[in-house]
Design an enzyme around this catalytic site. Structure first.
Site, mmCIF file in Angstrom:
data_model
loop_
_atom_site.group_PDB
_atom_site.id
_atom_site.type_symbol
_atom_site.label_atom_id
_atom_site.label_comp_id
_atom_site.label_asym_id
_atom_site.label_seq_id
_atom_site.Cartn_x
_atom_site.Cartn_y
_atom_site.Cartn_z
ATOM 1 N N GLU A 156 52.415 42.641 43.325
ATOM 2 C CA GLU A 156 52.231 43.962 42.702
ATOM 3 C C GLU A 156 51.222 44.777 43.506
ATOM 4 O O GLU A 156 51.488 45.905 43.872
ATOM 5 C CB GLU A 156 51.711 43.801 41.264
ATOM 6 C CG GLU A 156 52.717 43.189 40.310
ATOM 7 C CD GLU A 156 53.870 44.130 39.991
ATOM 8 O OE1 GLU A 156 53.652 45.343 39.917
ATOM 9 O OE2 GLU A 156 54.994 43.618 39.841
ATOM 10 N N SER A 212 24.567 42.128 44.409
ATOM 11 C CA SER A 212 25.188 40.878 43.947
ATOM 12 C C SER A 212 24.894 39.724 44.890
ATOM 13 O O SER A 212 24.700 38.596 44.460
ATOM 14 C CB SER A 212 26.708 41.010 43.834
ATOM 15 O OG SER A 212 27.033 42.035 42.981
ATOM 16 N N ALA A 219 22.140 34.735 45.693
ATOM 17 C CA ALA A 219 21.333 33.879 46.572
ATOM 18 C C ALA A 219 20.117 33.364 45.806
ATOM 19 O O ALA A 219 19.766 32.182 45.877
ATOM 20 C CB ALA A 219 20.909 34.653 47.809
ATOM 21 N N ARG A 276 42.095 39.988 46.227
ATOM 22 C CA ARG A 276 42.785 39.646 44.983
ATOM 23 C C ARG A 276 44.257 40.019 45.133
ATOM 24 O O ARG A 276 44.568 41.169 45.453
ATOM 25 C CB ARG A 276 42.142 40.390 43.820
ATOM 26 C CG ARG A 276 42.549 39.852 42.485
ATOM 27 C CD ARG A 276 41.660 40.394 41.390
ATOM 28 N NE ARG A 276 40.359 39.741 41.334
ATOM 29 C CZ ARG A 276 39.290 40.284 40.744
ATOM 30 N NH1 ARG A 276 39.354 41.477 40.201
ATOM 31 N NH2 ARG A 276 38.149 39.611 40.710
ATOM 32 N N HIS A 278 42.200 30.133 42.853
ATOM 33 C CA HIS A 278 41.174 30.549 43.821
ATOM 34 C C HIS A 278 41.251 29.703 45.087
ATOM 35 O O HIS A 278 41.265 28.479 44.996
ATOM 36 C CB HIS A 278 39.755 30.344 43.250
ATOM 37 C CG HIS A 278 39.427 31.242 42.103
ATOM 38 N ND1 HIS A 278 38.187 31.281 41.512
ATOM 39 C CD2 HIS A 278 40.161 32.155 41.429
ATOM 40 C CE1 HIS A 278 38.192 32.172 40.533
ATOM 41 N NE2 HIS A 278 39.382 32.706 40.450
ATOM 42 N N GLU A 306 37.359 34.599 50.084
ATOM 43 C CA GLU A 306 37.855 34.049 48.820
ATOM 44 C C GLU A 306 39.114 34.820 48.427
ATOM 45 O O GLU A 306 39.096 36.051 48.398
ATOM 46 C CB GLU A 306 36.823 34.186 47.699
ATOM 47 C CG GLU A 306 37.359 33.566 46.411
ATOM 48 C CD GLU A 306 36.482 33.824 45.180
ATOM 49 O OE1 GLU A 306 35.943 32.864 44.632
ATOM 50 O OE2 GLU A 306 36.359 35.000 44.783
ATOM 51 N N ALA A 316 41.451 39.033 32.590
ATOM 52 C CA ALA A 316 40.169 38.807 33.283
ATOM 53 C C ALA A 316 39.367 40.102 33.400
ATOM 54 O O ALA A 316 38.139 40.094 33.242
ATOM 55 C CB ALA A 316 40.418 38.201 34.660
HETATM 56 P P1 0O2 Z 1 32.481 38.958 40.613
HETATM 57 O O1 0O2 Z 1 31.686 40.007 39.935
HETATM 58 O O2 0O2 Z 1 33.944 39.019 40.244
HETATM 59 O O3 0O2 Z 1 32.262 38.858 42.085
HETATM 60 P P2 0O2 Z 1 30.414 30.719 42.471
HETATM 61 O O4 0O2 Z 1 31.465 31.647 43.062
HETATM 62 O O5 0O2 Z 1 29.878 29.721 43.445
HETATM 63 O O6 0O2 Z 1 29.366 31.488 41.712
HETATM 64 P P3 0O2 Z 1 32.222 29.104 41.091
HETATM 65 O O7 0O2 Z 1 32.173 28.686 39.660
HETATM 66 O O8 0O2 Z 1 32.386 28.041 42.098
HETATM 67 O O9 0O2 Z 1 30.939 29.939 41.290
HETATM 68 O O10 0O2 Z 1 33.327 30.158 41.353
HETATM 69 P P4 0O2 Z 1 34.730 30.312 40.697
HETATM 70 O O11 0O2 Z 1 34.859 29.518 39.457
HETATM 71 O O12 0O2 Z 1 35.709 30.044 41.793
HETATM 72 O O13 0O2 Z 1 34.721 31.839 40.248
HETATM 73 C C1 0O2 Z 1 34.297 32.858 41.070
HETATM 74 C C2 0O2 Z 1 34.926 34.195 40.703
HETATM 75 O O14 0O2 Z 1 36.068 34.058 39.859
HETATM 76 C C3 0O2 Z 1 33.994 35.087 39.919
HETATM 77 O O15 0O2 Z 1 33.214 35.791 40.828
HETATM 78 C C4 0O2 Z 1 34.974 36.006 39.163
HETATM 79 O O16 0O2 Z 1 35.509 36.998 40.008
HETATM 80 C C5 0O2 Z 1 36.085 35.042 38.834
HETATM 81 N N1 0O2 Z 1 35.853 34.364 37.545
HETATM 82 C C6 0O2 Z 1 35.541 33.068 37.365
HETATM 83 N N2 0O2 Z 1 35.434 32.772 36.055
HETATM 84 C C7 0O2 Z 1 35.715 33.893 35.379
HETATM 85 C C8 0O2 Z 1 35.779 34.201 33.986
HETATM 86 O O17 0O2 Z 1 35.562 33.378 33.109
HETATM 87 N N3 0O2 Z 1 36.091 35.492 33.660
HETATM 88 C C9 0O2 Z 1 36.343 36.454 34.592
HETATM 89 N N4 0O2 Z 1 36.647 37.677 34.175
HETATM 90 N N5 0O2 Z 1 36.274 36.181 35.935
HETATM 91 C C10 0O2 Z 1 35.966 34.928 36.323
HETATM 92 P P5 0O2 Z 1 31.739 36.231 40.455
HETATM 93 O O18 0O2 Z 1 30.920 36.246 41.698
HETATM 94 O O19 0O2 Z 1 31.215 35.391 39.334
HETATM 95 O O20 0O2 Z 1 31.907 37.662 39.920
#
Ligand code: 0O2
Length: 218
Positions: free
Chosen positions: A49, A60, A65, A88, A131, A150, A162
Protein backbone atom coordinates in the site's frame (compact mmCIF):
# COMPACT_ATOMS: atom_id res chain seq x y z
CA UNK A 1 19.89 22.31 26.43
CA UNK A 2 21.70 19.04 27.19
CA UNK A 3 20.76 17.81 23.70
CA UNK A 4 21.84 21.12 22.15
CA UNK A 5 25.28 20.85 23.80
CA UNK A 6 25.60 17.25 22.71
CA UNK A 7 24.67 18.10 19.10
CA UNK A 8 27.14 20.98 19.12
CA UNK A 9 29.93 18.74 20.41
CA UNK A 10 29.41 16.10 17.71
CA UNK A 11 28.02 18.36 14.99
CA UNK A 12 29.99 17.16 11.96
CA UNK A 13 30.29 13.41 12.69
CA UNK A 14 26.62 13.38 13.70
CA UNK A 15 25.52 15.08 10.45
CA UNK A 16 27.69 12.66 8.46
CA UNK A 17 26.20 9.65 10.18
CA UNK A 18 22.65 10.90 9.61
CA UNK A 19 23.44 11.51 5.96
CA UNK A 20 24.62 7.87 5.65
CA UNK A 21 21.37 6.69 7.27
CA UNK A 22 19.39 8.81 4.79
CA UNK A 23 21.25 7.07 1.94
CA UNK A 24 20.47 3.66 3.47
CA UNK A 25 16.79 4.62 3.69
CA UNK A 26 16.80 5.52 -0.02
CA UNK A 27 18.40 2.16 -0.90
CA UNK A 28 15.90 0.13 1.12
CA UNK A 29 12.88 2.15 -0.03
CA UNK A 30 13.92 1.62 -3.64
CA UNK A 31 14.15 -2.13 -3.09
CA UNK A 32 10.52 -2.22 -1.98
CA UNK A 33 9.39 0.01 -4.84
CA UNK A 34 11.12 -2.39 -7.25
CA UNK A 35 9.46 -5.43 -5.66
CA UNK A 36 6.08 -3.69 -5.77
CA UNK A 37 6.52 -2.84 -9.45
CA UNK A 38 7.45 -6.42 -10.35
CA UNK A 39 4.85 -8.15 -8.21
CA UNK A 40 2.00 -5.88 -9.27
CA UNK A 41 2.62 -6.79 -12.90
CA UNK A 42 2.79 -10.50 -12.07
CA UNK A 43 -0.28 -10.69 -9.80
CA UNK A 44 -2.27 -7.78 -11.18
CA UNK A 45 -2.52 -6.10 -7.76
CA UNK A 46 -0.21 -4.07 -5.50
CA UNK A 47 1.01 -6.09 -2.50
CA UNK A 48 2.32 -2.83 -0.99
CA UNK A 49 0.00 0.00 0.00
CA UNK A 50 2.73 2.45 1.04
CA UNK A 51 6.40 2.60 1.97
CA UNK A 52 7.34 5.23 4.53
CA UNK A 53 10.69 5.96 6.04
CA UNK A 54 11.88 8.06 8.93
CA UNK A 55 15.09 9.07 10.61
CA UNK A 56 14.94 9.06 14.40
CA UNK A 57 15.00 12.60 15.78
CA UNK A 58 18.02 13.80 17.82
CA UNK A 59 15.72 14.00 20.90
CA UNK A 60 14.61 10.37 20.52
CA UNK A 61 18.17 9.21 19.87
CA UNK A 62 19.41 11.07 22.93
CA UNK A 63 16.58 9.77 25.16
CA UNK A 64 17.00 6.19 23.98
CA UNK A 65 20.79 6.27 24.49
CA UNK A 66 20.29 7.50 28.05
CA UNK A 67 17.53 4.95 28.69
CA UNK A 68 19.75 2.13 27.45
CA UNK A 69 22.76 3.44 29.38
CA UNK A 70 25.02 3.54 26.33
CA UNK A 71 27.85 6.05 25.87
CA UNK A 72 26.78 9.30 24.25
CA UNK A 73 29.22 9.26 21.36
CA UNK A 74 28.44 9.05 17.65
CA UNK A 75 30.27 5.67 17.32
CA UNK A 76 28.41 4.17 20.24
CA UNK A 77 25.06 5.36 18.92
CA UNK A 78 25.73 3.77 15.53
CA UNK A 79 26.85 0.54 17.18
CA UNK A 80 24.11 0.23 19.79
CA UNK A 81 20.92 1.71 18.31
CA UNK A 82 19.31 -0.39 15.60
CA UNK A 83 16.40 1.82 14.64
CA UNK A 84 17.91 5.19 13.77
CA UNK A 85 16.85 4.52 10.17
CA UNK A 86 13.38 2.99 9.92
CA UNK A 87 11.29 1.88 6.96
CA UNK A 88 7.65 0.91 7.33
CA UNK A 89 6.14 -1.24 4.61
CA UNK A 90 2.35 -1.29 4.71
CA UNK A 91 0.99 -4.32 2.90
CA UNK A 92 -2.48 -5.31 1.76
CA UNK A 93 -2.65 -8.76 3.40
CA UNK A 94 -0.69 -10.72 6.05
CA UNK A 95 0.58 -13.22 3.43
CA UNK A 96 2.06 -10.30 1.45
CA UNK A 97 4.20 -9.43 4.49
CA UNK A 98 5.89 -12.83 4.48
CA UNK A 99 6.24 -12.94 0.68
CA UNK A 100 7.84 -9.48 0.58
CA UNK A 101 10.08 -9.93 3.59
CA UNK A 102 11.40 -13.21 2.17
CA UNK A 103 12.04 -11.67 -1.25
CA UNK A 104 13.83 -8.76 0.46
CA UNK A 105 15.99 -11.04 2.61
CA UNK A 106 17.00 -13.16 -0.41
CA UNK A 107 18.77 -10.13 -1.92
CA UNK A 108 22.49 -10.73 -1.67
CA UNK A 109 23.41 -7.29 -0.32
CA UNK A 110 21.00 -7.57 2.61
CA UNK A 111 22.17 -9.18 5.86
CA UNK A 112 19.63 -10.10 8.48
CA UNK A 113 20.74 -9.19 12.02
CA UNK A 114 17.49 -9.72 13.90
CA UNK A 115 13.91 -10.82 13.19
CA UNK A 116 10.94 -10.36 15.53
CA UNK A 117 7.65 -11.78 14.38
CA UNK A 118 4.97 -10.01 16.40
CA UNK A 119 2.36 -11.33 13.95
CA UNK A 120 2.92 -14.99 14.83
CA UNK A 121 3.57 -13.90 18.43
CA UNK A 122 1.72 -10.63 19.14
CA UNK A 123 2.87 -8.50 22.06
CA UNK A 124 0.74 -8.90 25.22
CA UNK A 125 -0.97 -5.56 24.45
CA UNK A 126 -2.06 -6.88 21.02
CA UNK A 127 0.63 -5.18 18.88
CA UNK A 128 1.27 -6.96 15.57
CA UNK A 129 4.05 -6.32 13.05
CA UNK A 130 7.06 -8.08 11.57
CA UNK A 131 10.32 -6.35 12.51
CA UNK A 132 13.63 -6.92 10.78
CA UNK A 133 16.96 -5.35 11.57
CA UNK A 134 19.13 -5.57 8.47
CA UNK A 135 22.44 -4.29 7.28
CA UNK A 136 22.66 -2.76 3.80
CA UNK A 137 25.64 -1.27 1.97
CA UNK A 138 25.76 2.30 0.73
CA UNK A 139 28.36 3.27 -1.84
CA UNK A 140 30.07 6.62 -1.21
CA UNK A 141 32.65 8.20 -3.53
CA UNK A 142 35.60 6.57 -1.78
CA UNK A 143 34.16 3.81 0.36
CA UNK A 144 31.40 1.33 1.01
CA UNK A 145 29.61 1.54 4.37
CA UNK A 146 27.31 -0.98 5.97
CA UNK A 147 24.32 0.66 7.61
CA UNK A 148 21.65 -0.77 9.91
CA UNK A 149 18.00 -0.26 9.03
CA UNK A 150 14.89 -1.38 10.90
CA UNK A 151 12.08 -2.54 8.61
CA UNK A 152 8.58 -2.88 10.03
CA UNK A 153 6.01 -4.75 7.95
CA UNK A 154 2.35 -4.24 8.77
CA UNK A 155 -1.00 -4.64 7.10
CA UNK A 156 -3.21 -1.56 6.84
CA UNK A 157 -5.18 -2.72 9.85
CA UNK A 158 -2.09 -3.53 11.96
CA UNK A 159 -0.82 -0.04 11.13
CA UNK A 160 -4.18 1.55 11.91
CA UNK A 161 -4.20 -0.11 15.34
CA UNK A 162 -0.53 0.69 16.13
CA UNK A 163 -0.88 4.34 15.11
CA UNK A 164 -3.92 4.89 17.29
CA UNK A 165 -2.54 2.88 20.20
CA UNK A 166 0.65 4.94 19.98
CA UNK A 167 -1.41 8.11 20.33
CA UNK A 168 -3.61 6.72 23.08
CA UNK A 169 -1.08 5.15 25.36
CA UNK A 170 2.28 3.85 24.08
CA UNK A 171 5.16 5.38 26.12
CA UNK A 172 2.74 7.69 27.91
CA UNK A 173 3.27 6.42 31.46
CA UNK A 174 -0.48 6.18 31.86
CA UNK A 175 -1.59 4.71 35.15
CA UNK A 176 -2.71 1.07 34.86
CA UNK A 177 -6.14 1.21 33.29
CA UNK A 178 -7.53 -2.22 32.92
CA UNK A 179 -10.46 -1.11 30.79
CA UNK A 180 -8.27 0.75 28.26
CA UNK A 181 -5.81 -2.14 28.02
CA UNK A 182 -8.57 -4.71 27.55
CA UNK A 183 -10.31 -2.64 24.90
CA UNK A 184 -7.08 -2.00 22.98
CA UNK A 185 -6.28 -5.71 23.09
CA UNK A 186 -9.75 -6.58 21.86
CA UNK A 187 -9.56 -4.05 19.01
CA UNK A 188 -6.25 -5.67 17.96
CA UNK A 189 -7.93 -9.09 17.93
CA UNK A 190 -10.86 -7.78 15.86
CA UNK A 191 -8.47 -6.14 13.44
CA UNK A 192 -6.56 -9.45 13.04
CA UNK A 193 -9.86 -11.21 12.32
CA UNK A 194 -10.70 -8.59 9.69
CA UNK A 195 -7.29 -9.15 8.08
CA UNK A 196 -7.97 -12.90 7.91
CA UNK A 197 -11.43 -12.37 6.38
CA UNK A 198 -10.15 -9.88 3.81
CA UNK A 199 -7.29 -12.19 2.87
CA UNK A 200 -9.76 -15.03 2.33
CA UNK A 201 -11.85 -12.82 0.02
CA UNK A 202 -8.75 -11.85 -1.92
CA UNK A 203 -7.87 -15.54 -2.44
CA UNK A 204 -11.40 -16.39 -3.55
CA UNK A 205 -11.35 -13.50 -6.03
CA UNK A 206 -7.90 -14.52 -7.35
CA UNK A 207 -9.05 -18.12 -7.86
CA UNK A 208 -12.24 -17.00 -9.59
CA UNK A 209 -10.23 -14.78 -11.97
CA UNK A 210 -7.81 -17.65 -12.69
CA UNK A 211 -10.74 -19.99 -13.44
CA UNK A 212 -12.32 -17.43 -15.79
CA UNK A 213 -9.01 -16.87 -17.61
CA UNK A 214 -8.54 -20.65 -18.01
CA UNK A 215 -12.09 -21.05 -19.35
CA UNK A 216 -11.54 -18.22 -21.81
CA UNK A 217 -8.25 -19.63 -23.10
CA UNK A 218 -9.53 -23.22 -23.56
P1 0O2 B 1 9.06 4.98 17.68
O1 0O2 B 1 8.54 6.23 18.26
O2 0O2 B 1 8.06 4.30 16.78
O3 0O2 B 1 10.41 5.09 17.05
P2 0O2 B 1 14.17 -1.12 21.20
O4 0O2 B 1 13.87 -0.78 19.75
O5 0O2 B 1 15.54 -1.67 21.42
O6 0O2 B 1 13.78 0.01 22.12
P3 0O2 B 1 12.69 -3.49 21.22
O7 0O2 B 1 11.67 -3.92 22.21
O8 0O2 B 1 13.79 -4.43 20.93
O9 0O2 B 1 13.19 -2.13 21.76
O10 0O2 B 1 12.06 -3.08 19.87
P4 0O2 B 1 10.82 -3.66 19.14
O11 0O2 B 1 9.98 -4.50 20.03
O12 0O2 B 1 11.35 -4.30 17.89
O13 0O2 B 1 9.97 -2.35 18.83
C1 0O2 B 1 10.52 -1.20 18.31
C2 0O2 B 1 9.50 -0.36 17.56
O14 0O2 B 1 8.32 -1.08 17.24
C3 0O2 B 1 9.01 0.82 18.36
O15 0O2 B 1 9.90 1.87 18.18
C4 0O2 B 1 7.64 1.11 17.72
O16 0O2 B 1 7.77 1.77 16.49
C5 0O2 B 1 7.15 -0.29 17.44
N1 0O2 B 1 6.41 -0.86 18.58
C6 0O2 B 1 6.81 -1.85 19.39
N2 0O2 B 1 5.88 -2.14 20.31
C7 0O2 B 1 4.83 -1.34 20.07
C8 0O2 B 1 3.55 -1.19 20.69
O17 0O2 B 1 3.19 -1.86 21.64
N3 0O2 B 1 2.73 -0.23 20.16
C9 0O2 B 1 3.08 0.55 19.10
N4 0O2 B 1 2.21 1.45 18.66
N5 0O2 B 1 4.31 0.43 18.50
C10 0O2 B 1 5.17 -0.49 18.97
P5 0O2 B 1 10.14 2.94 19.32
O18 0O2 B 1 11.55 3.42 19.23
O19 0O2 B 1 9.72 2.38 20.65
O20 0O2 B 1 9.17 4.07 18.97
Amino acid sequence: SEIRNWLKKYAMPYQELMSCYRCALMEVETKFNVLNEELSLRYDRNPIETVKSRLKSPESIFDKAIRKGIPLTVESIEKNLNDIAGVRVICSHPADIYKLSEAFLRQDDITLLERKDYIANPKPNGYRSLHLIVETPIFLHDQKRLMKVEVQFRTISMDWWASLEHKIRYKKNLPEMEYVERELYECAEISAQLDARMEKLQKIAAQATEGKDRALSS
